[in-house]
Enzyme design. Sequence first.
Site, mmCIF file in Angstrom:
data_model
loop_
_atom_site.group_PDB
_atom_site.id
_atom_site.type_symbol
_atom_site.label_atom_id
_atom_site.label_comp_id
_atom_site.label_asym_id
_atom_site.label_seq_id
_atom_site.Cartn_x
_atom_site.Cartn_y
_atom_site.Cartn_z
ATOM 1 N N PHE A 153 54.889 56.519 62.288
ATOM 2 C CA PHE A 153 53.585 56.820 61.692
ATOM 3 C C PHE A 153 53.291 55.747 60.659
ATOM 4 C CE2 PHE A 153 50.521 58.371 58.699
ATOM 5 C CZ PHE A 153 49.543 58.875 59.522
ATOM 6 N N ASP A 238 58.205 49.906 56.057
ATOM 7 C CA ASP A 238 57.132 50.796 55.616
ATOM 8 C C ASP A 238 57.758 51.894 54.755
ATOM 9 O OD1 ASP A 238 55.177 52.679 55.200
ATOM 10 O OD2 ASP A 238 54.362 52.594 57.228
ATOM 11 N N LYS A 267 50.983 55.812 48.798
ATOM 12 C CA LYS A 267 51.174 57.187 48.341
ATOM 13 C C LYS A 267 51.529 57.281 46.850
ATOM 14 C CE LYS A 267 51.415 59.503 52.670
ATOM 15 N NZ LYS A 267 51.787 58.780 53.877
HETATM 16 C C1 LIG Z 1 50.986 58.089 54.896
HETATM 17 C C2 LIG Z 1 51.616 56.928 55.548
HETATM 18 C C3 LIG Z 1 50.874 55.795 55.932
HETATM 19 C C4 LIG Z 1 49.365 55.740 55.816
HETATM 20 O O1 LIG Z 1 48.925 55.914 54.526
HETATM 21 P P1 LIG Z 1 47.385 56.355 54.261
HETATM 22 O O2 LIG Z 1 47.231 56.221 52.771
HETATM 23 O O3 LIG Z 1 47.238 57.747 54.736
HETATM 24 O O4 LIG Z 1 46.533 55.392 55.018
HETATM 25 C C5 LIG Z 1 51.552 54.726 56.478
HETATM 26 N N1 LIG Z 1 52.878 54.760 56.648
HETATM 27 C C6 LIG Z 1 53.628 55.821 56.303
HETATM 28 C C7 LIG Z 1 55.108 55.791 56.505
HETATM 29 C C8 LIG Z 1 53.023 56.947 55.761
HETATM 30 O O5 LIG Z 1 53.748 58.020 55.453
#
Ligand SMILES: *Cc1c(COP(=O)(O)O)cnc(C)c1O
Length: 412
Positions: A153, A238, A267
């Site tokens: 994700f 990520d 986040k």
């Molecule tokens: C939440 C998330 C994203 C995307 O972040 P948004 O602020 O919702 O665009 C990307 N990578 C990971 C691992 C995430 O948990």
Amino acid sequence: MSSTSSSATNSSRTTSERFIASAEAHSAHNYHPLPIVVASADGAWMTDVEGRRYLDMLAGYSALNFGHGNRRLIDAAKTQLDRVTLTSRAFHHDRFAEFCTRLAELCGKEMVLPMNTGAEAVETAVKTARKWGYRVKGVPDGRAKIVVAAGNFHGRTTTVISFSTDEEARADFGPYTPGFEIVPYGDLEALRAAVTDDTVAVLIEPIQGEAGVLVPPAGYLPGVRELTRERGVLFIADEIQSGLGRTGRTFACEHEGVVPDVYLLGKALGGGVVPVSAVVADADVLGVFKPGEHGSTFGGNPLACAVGLEVVDMLSTGEFQQRATELGEHLHAELGLLAGAGTVTEVRGRGLWAGVDIAPSYGTGREISEKLMEKGVLVKDTHGSTIRIAPPLVISKEDLDWGLAQLRAVLA
Ligand SMILES: *Cc1c(COP(=O)(O)O)cnc(C)c1O
């Protein structure tokens, strides 16, 4: 809405029901929220429009690592609100340099490229890796490949969902952006086989959050590090959900002693106040950008920098990481007992973060989440019968224990 509540007159409906009906009528249904309408929040607790209190064991998918209404973060934001909030990058502002310098320092890197949302950080990393591939690595034009993992994700933009393996996230949104290769998560041999001379980056989550808090096998992340170094490929981690204290370290990669080439942060970087994301790397990577080649009107704005800087300050002492370690050990010990009792089939995670697979006979993740909500605890299901537990790192041990007691009661 159920048939009973939709046939009820407006006045006989609760305040929550009226808010939810109105939201359903006037907003796109791209989410399926639990039926709670939050009016205020403090620390690990949220209060709904009816005055009921709930323990937040989701923390905005880690966007609220420091809790709701954290005093230091709110004060930093308020002070900045009275000074200057937005300049655009057409001008310098006096919070920018300090934020970038301190965040780079926290990451042990040289440069920061600030954006707003996580998906934008991922998009920025894709562009960085491609440009780096053409300009530094010497990949022939148009051939750059990025290897990603199944079950990933990384956000919701068209390019990012192009390399998702989740049909719900992808279906009907094509044509898809080419240039990505998907391999099974945690499988080093599959990754080795997928890397070619045209590969510019490997992009993975050090722990897959949305997939159900999947921790890769020991040795996987060091293996990815070794392979990418050998083959002259960027290792992009990520850490948008796994980073900034959640797992008991500043970065989840640290558990395996791994330092990627590029960190993606988001986040919690915005302290639960504003969206703040960033790509963090050394100058030989982020130095590929020249003026006009990438940007964002809001990226690196004064308010974002002020809040982000406070977040970096808070993480610099290690106290939140320590808290996540200690409370996390307790959380996993308690969840381990449930697994032993047979109501839970598997528990995964690190630090104050757990993916809990409920035995299917006890209901779907959604049903468990709804039952927990009725008991005053908020969590979110991921896939099937998995729930994700990620309370704010500021939660007290007593509150955590109370939340776990509610989970035991629901599974009794
Ligand atoms: C939440 C998330 C994203 C995307 O972040 P948004 O602020 O919702 O665009 C990307 N990578 C990971 C691992 C995430 O948990």
